[in-house]
Enzyme design. Sequence first.
Site, PDB file in Angstrom:
ATOM      1  N   LYS A 294       3.538   0.300  -5.005  1.00 15.51           N
ATOM      2  CA  LYS A 294       2.514  -0.620  -4.498  1.00 15.51           C
ATOM      3  C   LYS A 294       1.115  -0.110  -4.827  1.00 15.51           C
ATOM      4  O   LYS A 294       0.274  -0.846  -5.340  1.00 15.51           O
ATOM      5  CB  LYS A 294       2.654  -0.783  -2.973  1.00 15.51           C
ATOM      6  N   THR A 295       0.877   1.147  -4.502  1.00 18.21           N
ATOM      7  CA  THR A 295      -0.441   1.709  -4.763  1.00 18.21           C
ATOM      8  C   THR A 295      -0.696   1.719  -6.262  1.00 18.21           C
ATOM      9  O   THR A 295      -1.812   1.479  -6.733  1.00 18.21           O
ATOM     10  CB  THR A 295      -0.530   3.131  -4.169  1.00 18.21           C
TER      11      THR A 295
ATOM     12  N   ASP B  84      -4.806  -1.594   0.484  1.00 17.71           N
ATOM     13  CA  ASP B  84      -3.578  -0.792   0.492  1.00 17.71           C
ATOM     14  C   ASP B  84      -3.159  -0.559   1.950  1.00 17.71           C
ATOM     15  O   ASP B  84      -3.988  -0.653   2.857  1.00 17.71           O
ATOM     16  CB  ASP B  84      -3.837   0.554  -0.207  1.00 17.71           C
ATOM     17  N   GLU B  85      -1.899  -0.234   2.188  1.00 19.10           N
ATOM     18  CA  GLU B  85      -1.385   0.049   3.540  1.00 19.10           C
ATOM     19  C   GLU B  85      -1.777  -1.079   4.504  1.00 19.10           C
ATOM     20  O   GLU B  85      -2.206  -0.839   5.625  1.00 19.10           O
ATOM     21  CB  GLU B  85      -1.937   1.380   4.069  1.00 19.10           C
TER      22      GLU B  85
ATOM     23  N   GLN C  32       6.703   0.638   7.379  1.00 16.33           N
ATOM     24  CA  GLN C  32       5.872   1.831   7.503  1.00 16.33           C
ATOM     25  C   GLN C  32       4.695   1.610   8.444  1.00 16.33           C
ATOM     26  O   GLN C  32       3.726   2.372   8.418  1.00 16.33           O
ATOM     27  CB  GLN C  32       5.347   2.270   6.131  1.00 16.33           C
TER      28      GLN C  32
ATOM     29  N   ARG D 245       8.795  10.499   1.771  1.00 21.73           N
ATOM     30  CA  ARG D 245       7.779  11.293   1.068  1.00 21.73           C
ATOM     31  C   ARG D 245       8.421  12.183   0.011  1.00 21.73           C
ATOM     32  O   ARG D 245       7.761  12.717  -0.864  1.00 21.73           O
ATOM     33  CB  ARG D 245       6.982  12.188   2.037  1.00 21.73           C
TER      34      ARG D 245
HETATM   35  P1  ATP Z   1       4.196   4.202  -0.324  1.00 21.61           P
HETATM   36  O1  ATP Z   1       4.835   3.059   0.375  1.00 21.61           O
HETATM   37  O2  ATP Z   1       4.797   5.497   0.091  1.00 21.61           O
HETATM   38  O3  ATP Z   1       2.698   4.166  -0.254  1.00 21.61           O
HETATM   39  P2  ATP Z   1       4.015   3.064  -2.967  1.00 21.61           P
HETATM   40  O4  ATP Z   1       4.824   1.841  -2.948  1.00 21.61           O
HETATM   41  O5  ATP Z   1       2.562   2.935  -2.848  1.00 21.61           O
HETATM   42  O6  ATP Z   1       4.602   4.073  -1.872  1.00 21.61           O
HETATM   43  P3  ATP Z   1       3.426   4.583  -5.318  1.00 21.61           P
HETATM   44  O7  ATP Z   1       2.844   5.782  -4.653  1.00 21.61           O
HETATM   45  O8  ATP Z   1       2.518   3.638  -5.976  1.00 21.61           O
HETATM   46  O9  ATP Z   1       4.387   3.832  -4.293  1.00 21.61           O
HETATM   47  O10 ATP Z   1       4.512   5.035  -6.381  1.00 21.61           O
HETATM   48  C1  ATP Z   1       5.509   6.000  -6.087  1.00 21.61           C
HETATM   49  C2  ATP Z   1       5.751   6.899  -7.281  1.00 21.61           C
HETATM   50  O11 ATP Z   1       6.431   6.183  -8.301  1.00 21.61           O
HETATM   51  C3  ATP Z   1       4.477   7.412  -7.899  1.00 21.61           C
HETATM   52  O12 ATP Z   1       4.695   8.732  -8.347  1.00 21.61           O
HETATM   53  C4  ATP Z   1       4.267   6.465  -9.066  1.00 21.61           C
HETATM   54  O13 ATP Z   1       3.501   7.062 -10.090  1.00 21.61           O
HETATM   55  C5  ATP Z   1       5.685   6.204  -9.517  1.00 21.61           C
HETATM   56  N1  ATP Z   1       5.858   4.895 -10.180  1.00 21.61           N
HETATM   57  C6  ATP Z   1       5.591   3.695  -9.667  1.00 21.61           C
HETATM   58  N2  ATP Z   1       5.876   2.708 -10.526  1.00 21.61           N
HETATM   59  C7  ATP Z   1       6.361   3.300 -11.639  1.00 21.61           C
HETATM   60  C8  ATP Z   1       6.829   2.823 -12.927  1.00 21.61           C
HETATM   61  N3  ATP Z   1       6.882   1.524 -13.200  1.00 21.61           N
HETATM   62  N4  ATP Z   1       7.237   3.734 -13.803  1.00 21.61           N
HETATM   63  C9  ATP Z   1       7.209   5.047 -13.520  1.00 21.61           C
HETATM   64  N5  ATP Z   1       6.773   5.560 -12.348  1.00 21.61           N
HETATM   65  C10 ATP Z   1       6.344   4.702 -11.428  1.00 21.61           C
HETATM   66 MG    MG Z   2       1.181   3.649  -1.433  1.00 20.97          MG
END
Ligand code: ATP
Ligand code: MG
Length: 753
Positions: free
Chosen positions: A33-34, A220-221, A251, A605
């Site tokens: 997402k981020t 975000d969040e 979350q 995490r």
């Molecule tokens: P959270 O809910 O914990 O905030 P999130 O959904 O924001 O998580 P991110 O932190 O954006 O998730 O991504 C999680 C990990 O996966 C990061 O290390 C990111 O770089 C990697 N990632 C995300 N999308 C891809 C992709 N398409 N290919 C490779 N790596 C990816």
């Molecule tokens: Mg995130």
Amino acid sequence: MSKILDLLNEQQRDGVLTTEGPVLILAGAGSGKTRVLTHRAAYLIDEKGVAPYQIMAITFTNKAAEEMRERINKLVSFGGEAVWVATFHSSCVKILRRFADRVGYDSRFTIYDGDDQKSLIKDVCKYLDIDTKIHKERSFLSVISHAKENLVGPETFLQEAAGDFNRTRQGQVYREYQARLKANNALDFDDLIMKTVELLRGDSTVREYYQRRFHYIMVDEYQDTNTAQFELVRLLADGYRNLCVVGDDDQSIYRFRGANIYNILHFEEHYPDAKVIKLEQNYRSTQNILTAANGVIANNTGRKDKSLWTDSGEGEKVLLKQFDSAYEEAEFVADSIASLVRRGEYSYRDCAILYRTNAQSRLLEEKLVADNIPYKIFGGVNFYARREVKDLVSYLKVIDNAQDDLAVRRVLNVPRRGIGATSMDRVQAYANSNGLDFYQAMTRAGQIQGLARAAAKILAFISLIERARQVLAQEGISKSLLYIIDQTGYVEGLKAEGTDEARARIDNIDELINKVILYEQETEEPSLNDFLEQVSLVADIDQLEESADYVSLMTLHSAKGLEFPNVYLVGMEDGLFPSYMSITAENADEEIEEERRLAYVGITRAKEHLTVTAARMRMVRGEMQYASLSRFVEEIPAEAIDGNLPDRNRADAFAWENAEGPCYGSVAYARGNAAEIRKKTSAQKYAAAAKNFGDGGKEPLDYQVGDRVFHLKFGEGQVTSLVDGGRDYEVTVDFDRVGSKKMFATFAKLQRI
Ligand code: ATP
Ligand code: MG
């Protein structure tokens, strides 16, 4: 395709390419997402030619804002620094510094922190003649905060309160509090958001200015926003309606601060034309970690169903370890990190230790220091640097050695005794001209010119210290610490505040008491001076050279959005996590669901390794307490766990200890399996131990008063008394070498000889 779009899956790309109109990205942890937000900002700038200053990205913490800015800068060719990346609060400060005059404030307003708010509300209560023994100041502050989170001003509050005596009084306090803030040209934290909303609602020039400026807004969040924050975003986005929010209802962990989970669940109602995107592939964790996370969160009701998958392979199972004591638990975690780093498998920075409450860091910090492992505490400070711990340790220092001027000055007005700077200067001048130290000079306060009423206050302080010294001499360190806590009303004051922060401070004080009691039990010749020396060894770690490679320690709340290859979730015990407060709350079901979301945040995490640990016994307020494994651990599907699921094995472990004499049952049972342990144990003893466990977990003792026993440190002695303390026996032994000692049976691990 560009690097901006290359590194995304199809749904993520959809999120990036859908730049126009409202977008809701609802997806589980680690699904990127981020990442979508950063790539989206980069895409807008590089591919769509949007000016960076027309983009706003709101994050939850400053650390997250920093990281986002960094990631955007890496992706775009230039101009990334002009994107508005900030938290809600800093965004509002920025807006108000410019336009506060339009809501009746000077733009140089001050921001009141918790302490400022407290003294202000005190004045208000006094002014309104409110008996603060019955109506706590703190409760007014939380009512006010809650009102502001929901954008209810004092006048509306009073109108709604009509006819309700209690609410009306709260409204009057609110009105007076707000009037005084304004007279002081000050805003509290909640005002920052509410006043900005007021500004945008009431002033069309300012509103249109920002609505025209921000073509694209991202949050975000989003699951942790409250009503006021949502309204703020809505107002800002109303010009172009290009609003993209990302979040995960699983979350949502800030409900206690007014976060409104319905903001996410009802986004589609606010924006019927919203495009909803779901991300289902997790890129962060291995399958076993995901299975654990999914298994736990599945126990919450009323969720938007999400299923996460990964193609990063099974990975290691979640390692589960249950220890006899929190001490052994901390030792294990530190040793585990040390050996992983030694073997070159991980760097320190790859490792994180997450816990439910800040007070839990104390034992971990001590073990890390002992093993020479660099660490950093996020969202807080090291245990011995916390205000309340420093205050009380300073008292102990004064009791030990009143020549420690720094310590004396620190505690002289803790709690406030009304000894002002002028008085202190007079004492110092007297000390200088008579060749005394500061404390000695204070003992003669009666003879110092110009002290007036301060003299009596100073002498009262001196007599407190002298009495604490007597307690120390007669009853030991822990009793003299308790005496100080009692006489200064330190904990009482915090209890009266009743905030989460105050509770965390009380936890820290309890943890300091635990430390002292354990020190006394385990040391042959305990002395205050030696104790303080031990403490300073850990406390001085701050001054060690800053290294960029360190283990991260933080509460689960602070860990949101972050990721680490190797994560330890410690203290996974019912009563600690989920917290005792949540288990015993009136609305326990809801509270436990919130704790479970926190567990989900913690588990997710981890990228490669997750270790979950618990202790069977933990000292709580100086008393050993038995704890059973957290229900959240029991919710982890067995196939994802490496380690025995404890409930059915706890009895085995205890049986093992009883069969083989004192030994660490946990070590035995972490290595072997239950069947093996059982083989070594006669059926009878097993049954007895199991039964005994059911009775509360007290070990049966194989010695009695009069028996000769052996202790690992103190050597041989004779048992002189045995008291059933409920959860544990208190044993007094007269040792040949070191004299009489009182200890907890479980800890003493005495052997009959
Ligand atoms: P959270 O809910 O914990 O905030 P999130 O959904 O924001 O998580 P991110 O932190 O954006 O998730 O991504 C999680 C990990 O996966 C990061 O290390 C990111 O770089 C990697 N990632 C995300 N999308 C891809 C992709 N398409 N290919 C490779 N790596 C990816
Ligand atoms: Mg995130």
